[in-house]
Design a protein around this motif. Structure first.
Motif, short mmCIF file in Angstrom:
data_model
loop_
_atom_site.label_atom_id
_atom_site.label_comp_id
_atom_site.label_asym_id
_atom_site.label_seq_id
_atom_site.Cartn_x
_atom_site.Cartn_y
_atom_site.Cartn_z
N HIS A 8 0.83 -1.20 0.00
CA HIS A 8 0.00 0.00 0.00
C HIS A 8 0.87 1.26 0.00
CE1 HIS A 8 -3.21 -2.83 0.96
NE2 HIS A 8 -4.07 -1.88 0.65
N HIS A 9 1.97 1.22 0.75
CA HIS A 9 2.91 2.34 0.78
C HIS A 9 3.50 2.57 -0.62
CE1 HIS A 9 6.67 4.51 1.74
NE2 HIS A 9 5.98 4.98 2.75
N GLU A 10 3.93 1.50 -1.26
CA GLU A 10 4.50 1.61 -2.61
C GLU A 10 3.46 2.12 -3.61
OE1 GLU A 10 6.10 -2.29 -3.33
OE2 GLU A 10 7.87 -1.91 -2.08
N MET A 11 2.22 1.70 -3.45
CA MET A 11 1.16 2.17 -4.35
C MET A 11 0.93 3.66 -4.15
SD MET A 11 -0.92 1.59 -6.81
CE MET A 11 -0.91 -0.17 -6.92
N GLY A 12 0.96 4.12 -2.90
CA GLY A 12 0.83 5.55 -2.63
C GLY A 12 1.93 6.35 -3.30
N GLN A 13 3.15 5.82 -3.28
CA GLN A 13 4.26 6.47 -3.97
C GLN A 13 4.02 6.50 -5.48
OE1 GLN A 13 7.40 3.94 -2.31
NE2 GLN A 13 8.25 5.75 -1.30
N SER A 14 3.57 5.39 -6.01
CA SER A 14 3.31 5.32 -7.46
C SER A 14 2.21 6.29 -7.88
CB SER A 14 2.92 3.89 -7.86
OG SER A 14 4.00 3.02 -7.66
N ILE A 15 1.18 6.40 -7.07
CA ILE A 15 0.09 7.33 -7.38
C ILE A 15 0.63 8.75 -7.42
CG2 ILE A 15 -2.07 8.31 -6.52
CD1 ILE A 15 -2.67 5.45 -5.38
N ARG A 16 1.48 9.11 -6.47
CA ARG A 16 2.07 10.45 -6.45
C ARG A 16 2.95 10.69 -7.67
NH1 ARG A 16 2.25 15.13 -7.05
NH2 ARG A 16 3.97 16.33 -6.26
N HIS A 17 3.78 9.69 -8.01
CA HIS A 17 4.67 9.84 -9.16
C HIS A 17 3.93 9.84 -10.50
CE1 HIS A 17 8.30 9.88 -6.83
NE2 HIS A 17 8.07 8.69 -6.31
N ILE A 29 -7.70 0.71 7.73
CA ILE A 29 -6.40 1.10 8.29
C ILE A 29 -5.30 1.02 7.24
CG2 ILE A 29 -5.83 -1.19 9.19
CD1 ILE A 29 -5.11 2.20 10.89
N LEU A 30 -5.42 0.12 6.27
CA LEU A 30 -4.38 0.01 5.25
C LEU A 30 -4.35 1.24 4.35
CD1 LEU A 30 -4.56 -3.76 4.27
CD2 LEU A 30 -2.76 -2.58 5.54
N GLY A 31 -5.41 2.02 4.34
CA GLY A 31 -5.42 3.26 3.58
C GLY A 31 -4.33 4.21 4.03
N GLU A 32 -3.93 4.11 5.29
CA GLU A 32 -2.84 4.95 5.79
C GLU A 32 -1.57 4.70 5.01
OE1 GLU A 32 -2.94 7.44 8.07
OE2 GLU A 32 -5.11 7.12 8.11
N GLY A 33 -1.38 3.47 4.54
CA GLY A 33 -0.20 3.14 3.73
C GLY A 33 -0.15 3.95 2.45
N TYR A 34 -1.30 4.11 1.80
CA TYR A 34 -1.37 4.95 0.59
C TYR A 34 -0.96 6.38 0.92
CZ TYR A 34 -4.27 1.36 -1.69
OH TYR A 34 -4.75 0.22 -2.25
N ASN A 36 0.78 7.55 3.51
CA ASN A 36 2.19 7.64 3.89
C ASN A 36 3.11 7.52 2.67
OD1 ASN A 36 1.49 7.91 6.59
ND2 ASN A 36 1.62 5.72 6.99
N GLY A 37 2.75 6.65 1.74
CA GLY A 37 3.53 6.53 0.51
C GLY A 37 3.50 7.81 -0.31
N TRP A 38 2.32 8.42 -0.38
CA TRP A 38 2.16 9.69 -1.11
C TRP A 38 3.11 10.74 -0.55
CZ3 TRP A 38 -1.15 11.72 -4.94
CH2 TRP A 38 -1.27 13.11 -5.00
N THR A 39 3.10 10.92 0.77
CA THR A 39 3.94 11.96 1.37
C THR A 39 5.42 11.58 1.29
OG1 THR A 39 3.53 11.07 3.58
CG2 THR A 39 2.14 12.90 2.85
N THR A 48 -4.21 15.16 0.39
CA THR A 48 -4.72 13.84 0.72
C THR A 48 -5.79 13.94 1.80
OG1 THR A 48 -3.15 13.39 2.52
CG2 THR A 48 -2.45 12.81 0.29
N ALA A 49 -6.62 12.92 1.85
CA ALA A 49 -7.61 12.84 2.92
C ALA A 49 -8.08 11.40 3.05
CB ALA A 49 -8.80 13.75 2.64
N ARG A 50 -8.38 11.02 4.27
CA ARG A 50 -8.94 9.70 4.55
C ARG A 50 -10.34 9.91 5.13
NH1 ARG A 50 -8.11 6.08 9.34
NH2 ARG A 50 -8.76 4.03 8.65
#
Length: 93
Positions: A8-17, A29-34, A36-39, A48-50
């Motif tokens: 999920h963290h890696e996906m958040g990074q990919s979404i940002r990139h 709770i796994l949404g936090e990984g997205y 955190n990856g984004w930031t 971002t928002a949850r």
């Protein structure tokens, strides 16, 4: 699985990139990984928002969406994200 948080963290990074302007996450709770990856990839937490409810997410989405561009909707089957897609269509007809 055991790598879910990392993935999920890696996906958040990919979404940002990918050039995405915003990242909204619905529940879980796994949404936090997205987020955190984004930031971690240099994205602003202001973009971002949850959300705990679909209604809250829809309000925020409609406040910032200009009805142009692409909206990526991703979710596990249990998230039933087709509800979000259907709400977008219903509000734009």
């Amino acid at each position: 699985g055991q790598d879910a948080e990392k993935m999920h963290h890696e996906m958040g990074q990919s979404i940002r990139h990918s050039g995405s302007a915003k990242l909204f996450v619905l529940g879980g709770i796994l949404g936090e990984g997205y987020l955190n990856g984004w930031t971690a990839a240099g994205g602003s937490s202001d973009d971002t928002a949850r959300f705990e409810t679909l209604d809250d997410m829809m309000v925020a989405f409609h406040q910032c969406w200009n009805k142009k561009g692409i909206v990526l909707v991703k979710g596990s089957r249990s998230a039933a994200m087709e509800r979000f897609v259907n709400a977008i269509y219903a509000n734009n007809q």
